[in-house]
Scaffold this active site. Structure first.
Site, PDB file in Angstrom:
ATOM      1  N   GLU A  69       0.929  -1.149   0.052  1.00  0.00           N
ATOM      2  CA  GLU A  69       0.149   0.085  -0.115  1.00  0.00           C
ATOM      3  C   GLU A  69       1.020   1.264   0.032  1.00  0.00           C
ATOM      4  OE1 GLU A  69      -3.433   1.115  -0.073  1.00  0.00           O
ATOM      5  OE2 GLU A  69      -2.192   2.895   0.060  1.00  0.00           O
ATOM      6  N   GLN A  77     -14.076   6.941   3.108  1.00  0.00           N
ATOM      7  CA  GLN A  77     -14.731   7.911   1.961  1.00  0.00           C
ATOM      8  C   GLN A  77     -16.103   7.753   1.851  1.00  0.00           C
ATOM      9  OE1 GLN A  77     -13.105   6.497  -2.228  1.00  0.00           O
ATOM     10  NE2 GLN A  77     -11.721   5.299  -0.631  1.00  0.00           N
ATOM     11  N   CYS A 195     -20.128   3.902  -5.069  1.00  0.00           N
ATOM     12  CA  CYS A 195     -21.211   4.291  -4.321  1.00  0.00           C
ATOM     13  C   CYS A 195     -22.193   5.199  -5.472  1.00  0.00           C
ATOM     14  CB  CYS A 195     -20.839   5.409  -3.155  1.00  0.00           C
ATOM     15  SG  CYS A 195     -22.429   5.630  -2.300  1.00  0.00           S
ATOM     16  N   ALA A 342     -18.407   0.216   0.506  1.00  0.00           N
ATOM     17  CA  ALA A 342     -17.920  -0.416   1.563  1.00  0.00           C
ATOM     18  C   ALA A 342     -18.614  -1.338   2.162  1.00  0.00           C
ATOM     19  CB  ALA A 342     -17.350   0.731   2.666  1.00  0.00           C
ATOM     20  N   CYS A 375     -26.790   1.179   0.059  1.00  0.00           N
ATOM     21  CA  CYS A 375     -26.261   2.778  -0.121  1.00  0.00           C
ATOM     22  C   CYS A 375     -27.253   3.699   0.767  1.00  0.00           C
ATOM     23  CB  CYS A 375     -26.555   3.097  -1.611  1.00  0.00           C
ATOM     24  SG  CYS A 375     -26.056   4.659  -2.195  1.00  0.00           S
TER      25      CYS A 375
HETATM   26  C1  LIG Z   1     -18.004  10.382  -1.920  1.00  0.00           C
HETATM   27  C2  LIG Z   1     -17.950   9.147  -1.604  1.00  0.00           C
HETATM   28  C3  LIG Z   1     -19.229   8.466  -1.045  1.00  0.00           C
HETATM   29  C4  LIG Z   1     -19.349   7.227  -0.539  1.00  0.00           C
HETATM   30  N1  LIG Z   1     -20.232   6.725   0.147  1.00  0.00           N
HETATM   31  C5  LIG Z   1     -20.414   5.272   0.416  1.00  0.00           C
HETATM   32  C6  LIG Z   1     -21.440   5.034   1.493  1.00  0.00           C
HETATM   33  O1  LIG Z   1     -22.337   5.838   1.955  1.00  0.00           O
HETATM   34  N2  LIG Z   1     -21.571   3.494   1.751  1.00  0.00           N
HETATM   35  C7  LIG Z   1     -20.622   2.674   1.150  1.00  0.00           C
HETATM   36  O2  LIG Z   1     -20.741   1.679   1.579  1.00  0.00           O
HETATM   37  N3  LIG Z   1     -19.809   2.960   0.301  1.00  0.00           N
HETATM   38  C8  LIG Z   1     -19.296   4.486  -0.046  1.00  0.00           C
HETATM   39  N4  LIG Z   1     -18.430   4.770  -0.866  1.00  0.00           N
HETATM   40  C9  LIG Z   1     -17.596   3.706  -1.569  1.00  0.00           C
HETATM   41  C10 LIG Z   1     -16.562   3.122  -0.822  1.00  0.00           C
HETATM   42  O3  LIG Z   1     -16.030   4.254  -0.058  1.00  0.00           O
HETATM   43  C11 LIG Z   1     -15.867   2.244  -1.651  1.00  0.00           C
HETATM   44  O4  LIG Z   1     -16.499   1.406  -2.217  1.00  0.00           O
HETATM   45  C12 LIG Z   1     -14.727   1.393  -0.589  1.00  0.00           C
HETATM   46  O5  LIG Z   1     -13.781   2.406  -0.280  1.00  0.00           O
HETATM   47  C13 LIG Z   1     -14.025   0.422  -1.580  1.00  0.00           C
HETATM   48  O6  LIG Z   1     -12.984  -0.163  -0.860  1.00  0.00           O
HETATM   49  P1  LIG Z   1     -11.558  -0.570  -1.652  1.00  0.00           P
HETATM   50  O7  LIG Z   1     -10.664  -1.202  -0.484  1.00  0.00           O
HETATM   51  O8  LIG Z   1     -12.041  -1.582  -2.689  1.00  0.00           O
HETATM   52  O9  LIG Z   1     -11.054   0.585  -2.484  1.00  0.00           O
HETATM   53  P2  LIG Z   1     -10.247   1.832  -1.358  1.00  0.00           P
HETATM   54  O10 LIG Z   1     -10.785   1.774  -0.089  1.00  0.00           O
HETATM   55  O11 LIG Z   1     -10.409   2.829  -2.320  1.00  0.00           O
HETATM   56  O12 LIG Z   1      -8.789   1.288  -1.125  1.00  0.00           O
HETATM   57  C14 LIG Z   1      -8.090   0.980  -2.328  1.00  0.00           C
HETATM   58  C15 LIG Z   1      -6.625   1.188  -1.839  1.00  0.00           C
HETATM   59  O13 LIG Z   1      -5.614   0.410  -2.830  1.00  0.00           O
HETATM   60  C16 LIG Z   1      -4.491   1.358  -2.823  1.00  0.00           C
HETATM   61  N5  LIG Z   1      -3.946   1.108  -4.126  1.00  0.00           N
HETATM   62  C17 LIG Z   1      -4.165   1.831  -5.413  1.00  0.00           C
HETATM   63  N6  LIG Z   1      -3.393   1.269  -6.280  1.00  0.00           N
HETATM   64  C18 LIG Z   1      -2.292   0.328  -5.780  1.00  0.00           C
HETATM   65  C19 LIG Z   1      -1.209  -0.173  -6.201  1.00  0.00           C
HETATM   66  N7  LIG Z   1      -0.727  -0.248  -7.571  1.00  0.00           N
HETATM   67  N8  LIG Z   1      -0.468  -0.951  -5.487  1.00  0.00           N
HETATM   68  C20 LIG Z   1      -1.105  -1.049  -4.180  1.00  0.00           C
HETATM   69  N9  LIG Z   1      -1.964  -0.441  -3.721  1.00  0.00           N
HETATM   70  C21 LIG Z   1      -2.784   0.301  -4.364  1.00  0.00           C
HETATM   71  C22 LIG Z   1      -4.871   2.670  -2.797  1.00  0.00           C
HETATM   72  O14 LIG Z   1      -3.951   3.557  -2.146  1.00  0.00           O
HETATM   73  C23 LIG Z   1      -6.030   2.497  -1.521  1.00  0.00           C
HETATM   74  O15 LIG Z   1      -5.578   2.639  -0.186  1.00  0.00           O
HETATM   75  C24 LIG Z   1     -18.313   6.117  -1.074  1.00  0.00           C
HETATM   76  C25 LIG Z   1     -17.263   6.653  -1.726  1.00  0.00           C
HETATM   77  C26 LIG Z   1     -16.975   7.918  -2.063  1.00  0.00           C
HETATM   78  C27 LIG Z   1     -15.725   8.301  -2.665  1.00  0.00           C
END
Ligand SMILES: Cc1cc2nc3c(=O)[nH]c(=O)nc-3n(C[C@H](O)[C@H](O)[C@H](O)COP(=O)(O)OP(=O)(O)OC[C@H]3O[C@@H](n4cnc5c(N)ncnc54)[C@H](O)[C@@H]3O)c2cc1C
Length: 445
Positions: A69, A77, A195, A342, A375
């Site tokens: 990471e 988020q 989202c 999430a 959501c």
């Molecule tokens: C404005 C907004 C509102 C939202 N509202 C909601 C809500 O109300 N309810 C809900 O459930 N969800 C909501 N979400 C969505 C939720 O935040 C995401 O679905 C969730 O964070 C996804 O998790 P993830 O681990 O897949 O990705 P992320 O949490 O985005 O994490 C991905 C990680 O991978 C790392 N990464 C990227 N590229 C690389 C690489 N090449 N090598 C190693 N690491 C890397 C990044 O640095 C990051 O830390 C919202 C999002 C936003 C932006």
């Protein structure tokens, strides 16, 4: 071993008695010489990566698990809708990565550049190769700001903002409060996004503030979506359409934002469906909230582990890779055909942990993912529609024994005050696998 057993094995002290020492340990872990081989390598320390890595590290012991990471900060988020409307502070949405990294995992503070699934290795941005027995890919979704002409240089200036970036989310609150009336535009692209409710939630919150400030008579609000519906599930979409009608919010379908002209304060849209398909539309704006187009991350798209659309190609039930049996994926970068949230990850992480640890310990009690996602559609500073459904069946999958399509204070408070606490204290520590058990308890299954 079932997941509930694993869950209790993994249950760590929820309290931050250890925050200082945790931070120290994680910093040491990120900087000390590291092994070149791990039992499990997790790519990404976001919501999905950490919720899986915590349990795996606690179960498999010190340094059996590595988390690759690059970021210094971990963001919750979902709080950014509240931050963008001034209902929470930005600081409440973030934590130093060193504080949330599982103590027993090795944090490799680099990016993964490429995958070699045939050799069971990943290559880091610095050229180093790390090998694994099992790989979990959880690198999130890519936001493509540059696909809208002039957006990168305009964002955060002169009324143009987005809740989808840590850099601009506080500008949303600033611009809503500075707005004096005029044209307010909110956009949602036709690509998959994280989202899918967030582009419209901020519209409801902005409209409420402008109404309370007496600005409504001189304000026109338009929502542009590249899709053909306001929300995928009819039960909630019908309710949202009623709210939009009552509050004079104009919904426009099959229209994608293409360009921002900052000098004339105009937004240019491509019409991608309906009778005017192929035409463009240019509108003046005084406030513009942009949800950028998104896609699978480029480094995944270019790898042998992606499907034709670029997502990590996993079986929708077991979350195991369709070609490489020692690879799993979950969260926004996976091919799972459900809404990217999430909330979905809470259920997905339970499946990955159970099935991967079953592989390691030779157990066969595999469990499957049912497409659960949620959501929280915030429609005001004291109300919310709590959409919970399966992306696989398109049917509601509600937790509470009441009609969740109604706007409620209780679900608003749950989302604003209780779920963030569950996220930091339990989900990231691998001990929250979603509300399925409450659905059983309430008899709402
Ligand atoms: C404005 C907004 C509102 C939202 N509202 C909601 C809500 O109300 N309810 C809900 O459930 N969800 C909501 N979400 C969505 C939720 O935040 C995401 O679905 C969730 O964070 C996804 O998790 P993830 O681990 O897949 O990705 P992320 O949490 O985005 O994490 C991905 C990680 O991978 C790392 N990464 C990227 N590229 C690389 C690489 N090449 N090598 C190693 N690491 C890397 C990044 O640095 C990051 O830390 C919202 C999002 C936003 C932006």
């Amino acid at each position: 071993m079932s997941f509930s057993t694993l869950s209790s094995v993994a249950r760590v002290g929820t309290k931050s008695s250890t925050f200082q020492s945790k931070r120290f340990l994680a910093q040491v872990a990120a900087t000390t010489p590291r092994a070149s081989s791990y039992k499990v390598v997790v790519v990404g320390g976001g919501s999905a990566g950490l919720s899986v890595a915590s349990t795996l590290a606690n179960t498999l012991g010190n340094n059996a698990v590595a988390v690759v990471e690059p970021a210094d900060v971990h963001y919750y988020q979902p709080l950014w809708t509240f931050v963008g409307s001034g209902l929470k502070t930005f600081d409440e949405s973030k934590m130093a990565m060193s504080e949330v990294m599982p103590e027993k995992a090795q944090w490799i503070k680099e990016s993964v550049a490429s995958f070699n699934p045939g050799k069971n290795t990943v290559v880091l941005g610095n050229g180093e190769s790390i090998s694994y027995d099992y790989l979990v890919v959880a690198a999130g979704i890519q936001t493509n700001w540059g696909k809208i002409k002039n957006l990168p240089e305009t964002l955060g200036k002169n009324g143009v903002t987005s809740n989808y970036s840590a850099q601009s989310v506080q500008k949303t609150d600033e611009f809503i409060k500075a707005f004096k009336g005029g044209n307010a535009l909110f956009t949602m692209p036709s690509t998959p996004i994280k989202c899918a409710g967030a582009p419209q939630k901020i519209m409801y919150l902005a409209e409420e503030q402008w109404r309370k400030a007496g600005l409504r008579p001189k304000t026109k609000i338009n929502y542009f979506t590249g899709l053909g519906k306001i929300f995928a599930i009819d039960k909630y979409a019908n309710q949202l359409l009623k709210i939009c009608k009552e509050r004079d919010l104009n919904i426009n379908y099959f229209i994608d934002l293409a360009e921002i002209r900052p000098d004339s304060k105009e937004a240019v849209f491509n019409v991608i469906g309906g009778e005017a398909k192929g035409s463009t539309l240019t509108l003046p704006y005084d406030f513009l909230h942009v949800t950028p187009p998104m896609s699978a991350p480029d480094f995944i798209k270019a790898s042998p582990i992606s499907n034709a659309d670029g997502w990590v190609d996993v079986d929708k039930d077991t979350l195991r890779h369709n070609k490489f049996s020692n690879i799993y994926s979950l969260g926004d970068c996976s091919s799972l055909p459900t809404s990217k949230t999430a909330a979905a990850i809470t259920a997905q992480s339970a499946v990955v942990k159970n099935n991967l640890l079953g592989d390691i310990f030779g157990e066969n009690e595999k469990i499957t993912y049912d497409g659960y996602t949620s959501c929280p559609l915030i429609t005001g500073s004291d109300k919310l529609i709590l959409a919970e459904f399966s992306g696989y069946t398109g049917k509601p999958q509600e937790t509470f024994p009441f009609d969740q399509s109604k706007e409620r204070l209780s679900t608003y408070l749950l989302t604003k005050e209780i779920i963030p606490d569950i996220y930091w204290k339990y989900m990231l520590k691998g001990t929250w696998d979603g509300p399925a058990k409450y659905r059983k308890m309430f008899g709402t299954v």
